[in-house]
Design a protein around this motif. Structure first.
Motif, mmCIF file in Angstrom:
data_model
loop_
_atom_site.group_PDB
_atom_site.id
_atom_site.type_symbol
_atom_site.label_atom_id
_atom_site.label_comp_id
_atom_site.label_asym_id
_atom_site.label_seq_id
_atom_site.Cartn_x
_atom_site.Cartn_y
_atom_site.Cartn_z
ATOM 1 N N ALA A 23 0.824 -1.212 -0.064
ATOM 2 C CA ALA A 23 -0.034 -0.080 -0.007
ATOM 3 C C ALA A 23 0.835 1.470 0.051
ATOM 4 N N ALA A 26 2.115 1.754 -3.644
ATOM 5 C CA ALA A 26 1.099 1.998 -4.563
ATOM 6 C C ALA A 26 0.955 3.817 -3.958
ATOM 7 N N GLN A 27 0.945 3.979 -2.992
ATOM 8 C CA GLN A 27 0.753 5.354 -2.575
ATOM 9 C C GLN A 27 1.713 6.391 -3.362
ATOM 10 N N LEU A 51 1.943 -6.376 -5.377
ATOM 11 C CA LEU A 51 1.710 -5.047 -5.922
ATOM 12 C C LEU A 51 0.612 -5.063 -7.179
ATOM 13 N N TYR A 54 -2.651 -3.228 -7.840
ATOM 14 C CA TYR A 54 -2.830 -1.743 -7.896
ATOM 15 C C TYR A 54 -2.311 -1.320 -9.364
#
Length: 265
Positions: A23, A26-27, A51, A54
């Motif tokens: 996460a 991804a951000q 991953l 995403y």
């Protein structure tokens, strides 16, 4: 001989990356459509697997043909409708993406040490998206971890294989410059650091499997002493078991690198 020859238990026993790390990466990734991931040194695809939800398009590369086959077998069935995947057998430093394909995130998970870092970074600068992000991350291996049971396991390995850390049939090279210094010397010299903690529980047979997946304790290194090693490790770790498990507190150190004056979303 490949450094990881004989480490067929890699996918089964190597821990993947935690959801919190996926996460976080991804951000950090800039917006794009389609959103593209390049996973360098993918091994059996553990990072790409975490991953993939995403991203719209994933390319995973590795220099070992067996690892590529394992990654393909694991990743292909999990694709969603419309997702695209390509697994390529090649050196990371030699890889060139298809014409017009520019990754928004490039990941180097537990692999940066093994690479020709300046050459890879120069190559990435040729094709990564203008606002693309490079993520270099790793946790502590059993060789470098510092809990009592992990120190004991490392000591048992050294009793059988010698004090020096192996790298397949060779020995592990001296530490290179810090990863952050290598990044700051490249085009991707805007670097940020994050730490993602992770707790794991291991059975002794899983510790054995993990060790056999590493370059420093691959099965062939023990020769005829493999059975004796397994008995010694089992006896040495038994006193550390809590509630049926060996408990490990670890953390991923994550370096995200960009070209200057470029920010993620």
């Amino acid at each position: 001989m490949n450094t990881f020859t004989g480490t067929s238990s890699y996918r089964r026993f190597r821990p993947g990356i935690p959801a919190a790390l996926a996460a976080h990466l991804a951000q950090e990734t800039p917006a794009g459509s389609p959103l593209r991931l390049l996973d360098v040194g993918t091994g059996p695809g553990l990072v790409a697997q975490a991953l993939a939800p995403y991203f719209d398009e994933v390319i995973a590369v590795d220099s070992d043909q067996t690892m590529c086959a394992e990654a393909e077998a694991a990743l292909r069935p999990a694709l969603s409708a419309g997702q695209r995947l390509h697994v390529q057998h090649t050196l990371a430093e030699d890889f060139m993406p298809p014409a017009g394909w520019h990754p928004h995130l490039v990941t180097c998970g537990r692999v940066f040490h093994w690479l020709d870092q300046p050459r890879l970074l120069n190559r990435l600068n040729e094709y990564i998206a203008p606002d693309g992000v490079l993520a270099v991350f790793s946790d502590r291996s059993l060789w470098t971890a510092d809990s009592a049971w992990q120190h004991t396991a490392r000591t048992v390995v050294q009793q059988f294989l010698g004090e020096q850390r192996h790298a397949g049939d060779d020995v592990f090279g001296p530490p290179g410059q810090p990863y952050e210094d290598a990044l700051r010397a490249s085009a991707f010299h805007e670097v940020t650091t994050a730490t993602i903690p992770v707790r794991r529980e291991w059975r002794i047979d899983e510790v054995l499997g993990y060790l056999y997946s590493t370059s420093f304790a691959a099965p062939h290194l023990f020769g005829e002493r493999q059975e004796a090693f397994e008995a010694a490790l089992t006896d040495s770790l038994a006193p550390f078991i809590e509630g049926g498990f060996l408990v490990e507190d670890n953390a991923f150190t994550v370096l995200t690198a960009r070209r200057p004056c470029v920010r993620g979303r």
